[in-house]
Design a protein around this motif. Structure first.
Motif, PDB file in Angstrom:
ATOM      1  N   ASP A  69       0.806  -1.221   0.000  1.00  0.00           N
ATOM      2  CA  ASP A  69       0.000   0.000   0.000  1.00  0.00           C
ATOM      3  C   ASP A  69       0.839   1.270   0.000  1.00  0.00           C
ATOM      4  O   ASP A  69       0.310   2.365  -0.146  1.00  0.00           O
ATOM      5  CB  ASP A  69      -0.939   0.014   1.206  1.00  0.00           C
ATOM      6  CG  ASP A  69      -1.987  -1.089   1.137  1.00  0.00           C
ATOM      7  OD1 ASP A  69      -2.352  -1.499   0.014  1.00  0.00           O
ATOM      8  OD2 ASP A  69      -2.436  -1.548   2.200  1.00  0.00           O
ATOM      9  N   THR A  70       2.143   1.133   0.152  1.00  0.00           N
ATOM     10  CA  THR A  70       3.029   2.308   0.212  1.00  0.00           C
ATOM     11  C   THR A  70       3.865   2.452  -1.047  1.00  0.00           C
ATOM     12  O   THR A  70       4.656   3.386  -1.140  1.00  0.00           O
ATOM     13  CB  THR A  70       3.975   2.217   1.425  1.00  0.00           C
ATOM     14  OG1 THR A  70       4.857   1.108   1.245  1.00  0.00           O
ATOM     15  CG2 THR A  70       3.217   2.062   2.731  1.00  0.00           C
ATOM     16  N   LYS A  80       8.937   3.326  -2.068  1.00  0.00           N
ATOM     17  CA  LYS A  80       8.166   2.869  -0.915  1.00  0.00           C
ATOM     18  C   LYS A  80       8.012   4.101  -0.044  1.00  0.00           C
ATOM     19  O   LYS A  80       8.947   4.523   0.624  1.00  0.00           O
ATOM     20  CB  LYS A  80       8.894   1.772  -0.160  1.00  0.00           C
ATOM     21  CG  LYS A  80       8.138   1.276   1.083  1.00  0.00           C
ATOM     22  CD  LYS A  80       8.987   0.420   1.983  1.00  0.00           C
ATOM     23  CE  LYS A  80       9.988   1.196   2.761  1.00  0.00           C
ATOM     24  NZ  LYS A  80       9.501   2.037   3.841  1.00  0.00           N
ATOM     25  N   GLY A  81       6.817   4.696  -0.102  1.00  0.00           N
ATOM     26  CA  GLY A  81       6.652   5.983   0.557  1.00  0.00           C
ATOM     27  C   GLY A  81       7.584   6.971  -0.121  1.00  0.00           C
ATOM     28  O   GLY A  81       7.589   7.094  -1.331  1.00  0.00           O
TER      29      GLY A  81
END
Length: 115
Positions: A69-70, A80-81
């Motif tokens: 979800d990131t 990732k983020g």
């Protein structure tokens, strides 16, 4: 229309422009990513959407399931983020660079989170 222009300008913003990472390093990451099978599989899944069930994930990218979800893909680079996912080929170099400062394990881990 002005609204369409704003949307276009927002689409032109790339994640790495906001990270302390050089254009040369991004180019190296893109180059290594193009040769990395795991990276290609992960990129495809992130772009297309993750399956509903974990047992449908290829084993090569199973370790990313809890981060799904990131994750985003922009211009061939997986994030990732706000962090770049480094291709396997470059990971030893990144670890060596982190260790070269000899600041201890806690500083190295903090620095790794910033890479």
């Amino acid at each position: 229309a002005p609204e369409e222009e704003v949307v276009f300008q927002l689409q032109m913003i790339t994640e790495h422009e906001f990270l302390p990472i050089s254009d040369q390093r991004i180019a190296a990451i893109k180059s290594a990513a193009a040769r990395d099978t795991e990276y290609a599989i992960l990129s495809k899944i992130v772009k297309q959407g993750w399956p509903q069930k974990i047992d449908l994930i290829p084993e090569a990218v199973l370790s990313y399931w809890n981060l799904r979800d990131t994750m985003t893909v922009q211009d061939g680079v997986i994030y990732k983020g706000g962090q770049v996912v480094v291709p396997v080929e470059l990971r030893p170099d990144i670890v060596q660079r982190l260790h070269s400062s000899h600041q201890g394990i806690h500083s190295t881990l903090r620095q790794a989170q910033d890479v």
